[in-house]
Design an enzyme around this catalytic site. Sequence first.
Site, PDB file in Angstrom:
ATOM      1  N   GLU A  94       0.817  -1.203   0.000  1.00 20.75           N
ATOM      2  CA  GLU A  94       0.000   0.000   0.000  1.00 20.75           C
ATOM      3  C   GLU A  94       0.857   1.261   0.000  1.00 20.75           C
ATOM      4  OE1 GLU A  94      -1.973   0.754   3.999  1.00 20.75           O
ATOM      5  OE2 GLU A  94      -1.622  -1.394   4.057  1.00 20.75           O
ATOM      6  N   CYS A 114       7.151  -6.795   7.286  1.00 13.08           N
ATOM      7  CA  CYS A 114       8.314  -6.211   7.967  1.00 13.08           C
ATOM      8  C   CYS A 114       8.736  -7.181   9.055  1.00 13.08           C
ATOM      9  CB  CYS A 114       7.904  -4.877   8.600  1.00 13.08           C
ATOM     10  SG  CYS A 114       9.277  -3.993   9.378  1.00 13.08           S
ATOM     11  N   CYS A 121       2.643  -1.625  15.581  1.00 10.77           N
ATOM     12  CA  CYS A 121       2.568  -1.446  14.128  1.00 10.77           C
ATOM     13  C   CYS A 121       1.866  -2.611  13.440  1.00 10.77           C
ATOM     14  CB  CYS A 121       3.987  -1.292  13.582  1.00 10.77           C
ATOM     15  SG  CYS A 121       4.029  -1.099  11.796  1.00 10.77           S
ATOM     16  N   GLY A 161       7.332  -1.730   5.947  1.00 12.01           N
ATOM     17  CA  GLY A 161       8.703  -2.203   5.750  1.00 12.01           C
ATOM     18  C   GLY A 161       9.731  -1.324   6.421  1.00 12.01           C
ATOM     19  N   SER A 193      12.540   6.839   6.522  1.00 11.58           N
ATOM     20  CA  SER A 193      12.305   6.654   7.958  1.00 11.58           C
ATOM     21  C   SER A 193      12.808   5.284   8.389  1.00 11.58           C
ATOM     22  CB  SER A 193      10.806   6.778   8.224  1.00 11.58           C
ATOM     23  OG  SER A 193      10.524   6.571   9.584  1.00 11.58           O
ATOM     24  N   SER A 216      12.676   6.678  13.948  1.00  2.65           N
ATOM     25  CA  SER A 216      11.517   6.351  14.789  1.00  2.65           C
ATOM     26  C   SER A 216      12.030   6.059  16.187  1.00  2.65           C
ATOM     27  CB  SER A 216      10.788   5.134  14.222  1.00  2.65           C
ATOM     28  OG  SER A 216      10.295   5.455  12.941  1.00  2.65           O
ATOM     29  N   LEU A 217      11.905   7.038  17.055  1.00  2.00           N
ATOM     30  CA  LEU A 217      12.488   6.922  18.400  1.00  2.00           C
ATOM     31  C   LEU A 217      11.475   6.310  19.368  1.00  2.00           C
ATOM     32  CD1 LEU A 217      15.088   7.570  19.963  1.00  2.00           C
ATOM     33  CD2 LEU A 217      14.116   9.812  20.479  1.00  2.00           C
ATOM     34  N   HIS A 218      10.360   6.965  19.541  1.00  2.00           N
ATOM     35  CA  HIS A 218       9.193   6.461  20.303  1.00  2.00           C
ATOM     36  C   HIS A 218       9.397   6.244  21.793  1.00  2.00           C
ATOM     37  CE1 HIS A 218       7.514   6.224  16.401  1.00  2.00           C
ATOM     38  NE2 HIS A 218       7.921   5.015  16.089  1.00  2.00           N
ATOM     39  N   CYS A 335       0.011   2.563   9.000  1.00  2.00           N
ATOM     40  CA  CYS A 335       0.702   1.697   8.036  1.00  2.00           C
ATOM     41  C   CYS A 335       0.205   0.274   8.126  1.00  2.00           C
ATOM     42  CB  CYS A 335       2.189   1.617   8.350  1.00  2.00           C
ATOM     43  SG  CYS A 335       2.898   3.089   8.954  1.00  2.00           S
TER      44      CYS A 335
HETATM   45  N1  SAH Z   1      10.285   0.985   9.361  1.00  2.00           N
HETATM   46  C1  SAH Z   1      10.361   2.404   9.266  1.00  2.00           C
HETATM   47  C2  SAH Z   1       9.299   3.049   8.385  1.00  2.00           C
HETATM   48  C3  SAH Z   1       7.899   2.531   8.441  1.00  2.00           C
HETATM   49  S1  SAH Z   1       6.834   2.989   9.742  1.00  2.00           S
HETATM   50  C4  SAH Z   1      10.375   3.033  10.637  1.00  2.00           C
HETATM   51  O1  SAH Z   1      10.264   2.322  11.615  1.00  2.00           O
HETATM   52  O2  SAH Z   1      10.547   4.244  10.731  1.00  2.00           O
HETATM   53  C5  SAH Z   1       6.563   4.727   9.642  1.00  2.00           C
HETATM   54  C6  SAH Z   1       6.329   5.358  11.001  1.00  2.00           C
HETATM   55  O3  SAH Z   1       5.026   5.051  11.527  1.00  2.00           O
HETATM   56  C7  SAH Z   1       7.317   4.886  12.057  1.00  2.00           C
HETATM   57  O4  SAH Z   1       7.706   5.983  12.840  1.00  2.00           O
HETATM   58  C8  SAH Z   1       6.484   3.911  12.840  1.00  2.00           C
HETATM   59  O5  SAH Z   1       7.046   3.658  14.104  1.00  2.00           O
HETATM   60  C9  SAH Z   1       5.143   4.597  12.858  1.00  2.00           C
HETATM   61  N2  SAH Z   1       3.994   3.755  13.179  1.00  2.00           N
HETATM   62  C10 SAH Z   1       3.772   2.462  12.856  1.00  2.00           C
HETATM   63  N3  SAH Z   1       2.587   2.045  13.339  1.00  2.00           N
HETATM   64  C11 SAH Z   1       2.044   3.102  13.967  1.00  2.00           C
HETATM   65  C12 SAH Z   1       0.821   3.297  14.656  1.00  2.00           C
HETATM   66  N4  SAH Z   1      -0.060   2.333  14.819  1.00  2.00           N
HETATM   67  N5  SAH Z   1       0.597   4.537  15.151  1.00  2.00           N
HETATM   68  C13 SAH Z   1       1.492   5.536  15.017  1.00  2.00           C
HETATM   69  N6  SAH Z   1       2.652   5.412  14.366  1.00  2.00           N
HETATM   70  C14 SAH Z   1       2.936   4.199  13.867  1.00  2.00           C
END
Ligand code: SAH
Length: 355
Positions: A94, A114, A121, A161, A193, A216-218, A335
């Site tokens: 997608e 992934c 995710c 991915g 990213s 993507s730190l989180h 995603c």
């Molecule tokens: N693998 C890469 C890119 C894909 S995800 C990465 O980890 O950056 C793109 C972004 O969306 C990332 O920051 C990921 O952590 C975030 N993401 C994935 N699922 C999410 C969700 N349910 N809510 C908010 N952000 C999410």
Amino acid sequence: MGDKKDIKSLPLELLEEELVSAGERAFRARQMYEWMHVKLARGFDQMTNLSRAFREECGRKYHYTALRTVRVQESALDGTRKFLFELSDGNLVESVWMKYRYGNSVCISSQVGCRMGCRFCASALNGLERNLLPSEMLDQIYAISLFTGERVSNVVVMGTGEPLDNYGNLLTFLRMLTDANGLHIGQRNVTVSTCGLVPEMRRLADEGLQITLALSLHAVTDEKRKKLMPVAQRYRIAELMEACRYYFERTGRRITFEYSLAGGVNDTKEDAMGLVRLAGPLHCHVNLIPVNPVKELSYVQPEAPGIREFQNILEKNKINGTIRREMGRDIDGACGQLRRRHMSAVQDMGGDKEC
Ligand code: SAH
């Protein structure tokens, strides 16, 4: 695709080599490259300034990637469109098209599934199926430009991915996407990213590209990050920050931090202060993303005042933090959700792929 060579994944120099070694003249390669990557032809048959015999021979010899559009959903809220594409082996990916004031942005997938396993995710739920080829990444953008009839000015590799887990194909894709002989998207308008693969972040820094890297730190402690992202078992936050500094030093490009806010998980004042301490020295921009609830997973968004307070703490401490507008909330924003929903609907229908 079988064992046929994937012609749309060849950069111009390699296409030239390929055609010249088959007895063609070099300018044929330029013509064909333009058909594929500027005029966005969907097959050899459209390449009308090439002889019919040559086109037929190419059809026998090469695979021509042209994704099939399975489904398009348009948001009634903001015009965001989500596309579901079928690859030649039946796999689905997608992509998202977003209209901003400054131009049109496309978010593409880099893998089918992934293997990074981030807990919040949807893309991680079934693991990795396979890497996408350069042509399959490019064609998400080409198919969307043809569908919308509008120019794409920005590309973000933030769909399904982990792009740095598909490093070689990603690099070829980035070079072809930004090549003056192709769509020629400005490198500064491309963002990749990553969940934080340290060796690949460093390698990317040395490629001489001007793209933006988003991390993507989180979470701001290793302990908390490990609970959200298995990749944090491999790389500590301190190592990540070193890799970010290196990227900035080598490219002059500021890193963006992605921070998905989940209520009761990573949204306290201490978390915000931790983020200030990490982002400050690197002059990072922070994107705050209220977590998108995924049916199978338990994360919820913090209350709106909490999100604003989190942002206020960043701002008071001179960190540039934007709350990411939730584009296309009504059309399976997060995603992997459209693909997932489609796949389970298909299973419910007994495996029929059409919709
Ligand atoms: N693998 C890469 C890119 C894909 S995800 C990465 O980890 O950056 C793109 C972004 O969306 C990332 O920051 C990921 O952590 C975030 N993401 C994935 N699922 C999410 C969700 N349910 N809510 C908010 N952000 C999410």
